[in-house]
Write a protein that holds these residues in place. Structure first.
Motif: not given
Length: 770
Positions: A714-715, A717-719, A722, A733, A735-736, A738-739
């Motif tokens: 997950p971390r 994937r957030e990269r 970004q 964000s 993170r938004t 990813l969901r």
């Protein structure tokens, strides 16, 4: 008297016969090595229990169970015979004898009826009586039938099925031995009768074998047959263990010949009519406890349907299948994906209807046996109890063990020995794993100890101490796998041996693993083996195997063998071979962390080989991507397999996901690194490829793309998210991305509506170009 094991009808006939005959001897099919301990068997245990037999020699290890419950004819013969003043003896060979163990199934259960071997006769009977299974046939002929004439019907049934079947060598050896006991008992009994209670399959043969001259009453008493003993250098014996109805149930895979032990216990205690009512009530209570529909009207309907089915089928009283079919008809209104389990032979299968599952569980019952406190136990039980107290492991608390501390390592090894032996008590949550980075702590949490006494007794067959027993069990597993075992299976045994502290066995396993590496033709098992050995080679402070030369030799040959198998690999099924990617991941780790141990394949030769695979257009797409990832991970991207050619491969939507899965499996971190100044990163190139896809092409590639990006945690994937925002000069964000907060079903309906609207506009020539 021939009986069916665990049959209430046969148990009742045995009881009546003993009370009428008052025999001098009651001989029972069971392990003769328990004759000196029949008093131990009759101490006053809570049934069900089993006689656990074991044997351990240099060539083979064997275990067997002889289950006994309240309605087992053998148990009734023992208890009623003793009450009637008869001499009670077991007359069969010990469970470890080759007559049992040389069979394909190993005869793990002595009372597994031979019905599969006389199927021709039972098939004709099932057709004649129009029933689906042998159990339904048996119930109709015996369990719910008039008890008058029961013995004659049993004799006719067993004569028919045995006459249709040829006994094997094991059966003949057992029958010869049992017949010698019968002849001796008849000679000793004088004018008094002798009752022999045996499985119906053996009854015709025993009658023939004991009808010879010299077996008549008053003959010269024959010597009692000797009880076989294990040969020199081998250990064998028997102990009592608690058993449960679940272990006895055919729906759970037990080969007793009688399913639904809970139902038959009620049949034995209460009779068919009361057993049917009890089962109805129990099923409804279970369904209501789980908030499944079970109304009073459904219960009434089940009663009515059961009685109607019994009458329709000509049953004098409800049989088990009448009760079960009535419950199913009343409680299940859906279409069933599979046949009802009581109308087929075999265990309950996954995916069964909830009402069917609860009905089967209710039929099984939850009864578990308990041994009398004075029952002798094998030495292992006492040793484990003492070791738990000495090591402070007898409580119900979570354990955090420091493996660099001698006491922590000792406690860990003891817990692993119990784990290998299958003794419940603790479950490991964290700790050193196959091929993982070295960890020097373990966490264990307590778990339910259900069945612990039986597990300890059974484990006692392998040794008197937990380390000795665990080593013997692992050695048996190695022998059982034989030459058919792949390198991955052997490596898993090796890791267990190291965790248990079985040093000598570890050396034997390493020798076997080295041989299997040279002969294994599948990279997947080789990769699992390589990961295990690499982890052990690196776990310095924990296991003392770091930099071990023998482990290093196995590493060297495994890396060389994997490269030999993957280079030149062409064709094969489409898609991603995850086990092959894991094998190359293990190769990467070995090249990065164990280079001093590698002489056959150095990092330089590995990079050259990977570059050749990466540019081989005939190689599978995932393998090409993995080869490029290996080059990047080694920091040696060869020019012939450079960025331009890699991008050309990635641009093909048909293979993009598979190729990317291989790349990301081996080079996630390298992919996320910024590209050199003036060059475009691979992530940017892939973004360009994906955004130019049409909807149809994208949906076709989407499953493989999702599988590929699943290699990112997950971390990371957030990269990625970004980086994509930065590429578009967007703020927000990552993170938004990813969901989503929207309902996925709503999004799917919206997409379907858009597609339908577009097609409708196109049909009337009103649509814009798409």
């Amino acid at each position: 008297m021939g009986v069916r094991h665990h049959s209430p009808a046969c148990a009742g006939l045995v009881r009546r016969t003993i009370r009428e005959l008052r025999p001098a001897y009651v001989l029972v099919e069971g392990p003769a090595d328990m004759n000196d301990r029949i008093g131990e068997l009759l101490l006053g245990h809570e049934l069900p229990i089993a006689v656990f037999g074991h044997y351990r020699g240099t060539e083979r290890v064997a275990t067997s169970w002889t289950p006994l419950c309240a309605y087992s004819p053998e148990w009734v013969a023992l208890t009623e015979g003793r009450t009637a003043g008869a001499e009670v003896r077991f007359i069969d060979l010990p469970a470890w004898h080759r007559a049992f163990t040389d069979r394909p199934d190993g005869a793990a259960n002595r009372y597994a009826d031979a019905e599969t071997r006389y199927s021709r006769a039972t098939e004709r009977l099932r057709a004649r009586y129009r029933v689906d299974t042998v159990d339904a046939l048996w119930d109709r002929l015996f369990e719910i039938a008039d008890p008058d004439g029961l013995r004659d019907r049993l004799d006719a049934y067993f004569a028919l099925v045995r006459g249709d079947t040829e006994a094997d060598d094991g059966d003949r050896a057992r029958e010869q031995y049992m017949a010698s006991w019968v002849r001796a008992a008849v000679a000793h009994a004088g004018s008094r009768p002798v009752l022999v209670v045996t499985g119906g399959f053996h009854q015709p043969a025993l009658r023939a074998l004991t009808a010879a001259p010299g077996t008549s009453p008053g003959a010269e008493p024959a010597a009692w047959p000797p009880v076989p003993v294990p040969p020199d250098g081998a250990a064998g014996g028997s102990f009592l263990v608690p058993y449960s109805f679940r272990q006895m149930d055919a729906f759970a895979g037990y080969q007793s010949g009688m399913p639904s032990p809970g139902y038959y216990q009620h049949l034995w205690d209460e009779g068919p009519d009361a057993a049917a009512k009890t089962l109805h009530r129990t099923v409804v209570e279970r369904l209501r406890a789980r908030r499944l529909p079970a109304s009073t009207a459904a219960l009434i309907s089940a009663h009515t349907l059961t009685e109607g089915l019994a009458a329709l089928r000509g049953h004098p009283r409800p049989a088990r299948v009448d009760v079960l079919d009535g419950l199913a008809a009343a409680l299940i209104t859906d279409d069933l994906d599979q046949p009802l389990p009581w109308n087929t032979d075999g265990p309950l299968r996954p995916g069964a209807h909830p009402a069917v599952v609860e009905t089967v569980v209710a039929c099984t019952g939850d009864r578990t046996g308990r041994l009398h406190p004075d029952t002798p136990l094998p030495p292992l039980v006492h040793h484990v109890t003492a070791e738990e107290i000495r090591l402070g492991l007898d409580g119900d608390r979570t354990l955090d063990l420091d493996l660099t501390n001698p006491r922590g390592l000792e406690r860990s090894r003891f817990l692993h020995q119990l784990r290998v032996l299958g003794i419940p008590g603790h479950t490991r949550l964290t700790g050193p794993d196959h091929g993982a980075d070295p960890r020097d702590r373990e966490t264990w949490e307590p778990c339910p100890r259900t069945g612990r006494d039986a597990a300890l007794t059974e484990a006692g067959a392998y040794g008197a101490r937990p380390d000795e027993a665990a080593t013997a069990l692992l050695a048996r597993r190695l022998r059982d796998t034989g030459t058919a075992a792949d390198a991955g299976t052997t490596a898993a045994l090796l890791f267990d041996a190291v965790l248990c502290g079985a040093g000598t066995l570890s050396r034997d396993l390493l020798d076997g693993l080295a041989h299997r590496i040279r002969t294994t033709a599948d990279p997947g098992p080789l990769g699992r083996a390589l990961a295990v050995v690499l982890g052990l080679w690196r776990h310095d402070r924990v296991f003392g195997t770091a930099r071990d030369p023998l482990f290093g030799t196995v590493l060297d040959h495994a890396v060389d063998r994997i490269f030999h198998l993957v280079e030149g690999l062409h064709g094969g099924p489409p898609g991603v071979d995850v086990s092959r990617l894991r094998a190359l991941t293990a190769v990467r780790d070995a090249l990065l962390h164990a280079a001093p141990a590698l002489t056959l394949t150095t990092p330089e030769t590995a990079a050259a080989t990977a570059a050749r695979i990466a540019r081989d257009r005939h190689a599978p797409a995932d393998l090409r991507g993995a080869a490029l990832g290996l080059c990047r991970a080694l920091g040696a991207l060869a020019e012939p397999a450079g960025e331009a050619e890699a991008f050309a491969v990635a641009a093909d939507p048909a293979v993009l996901g598979d190729w990317l899965a291989g790349l990301l499996a081996l080079a996630r971190e390298e992919i996320l690194r910024p590209a050199p100044k003036g060059e475009q990163s691979l992530l940017a190139t892939l973004d360009g490829v994906v955004t130019t896809m049409t909807d149809d092409v994208f949906l076709h590639a989407l499953p493989a793309l999702r599988q590929a990006f699943a290699f990112f945690p997950p971390r990371e994937r957030e990269r990625v998210a970004q980086l994509l925002l930065d590429r578009r000069n967007l703020h927000g964000s990552a993170r938004t991305l990813l969901r989503t907060t929207a309902d996925p079903l709503l999004l799917a309906r919206a997409a379907a509506l858009e597609e339908h609207t577009g097609l409708l506009l196109d049909r009337h020539a009103l649509g814009a170009p798409r």
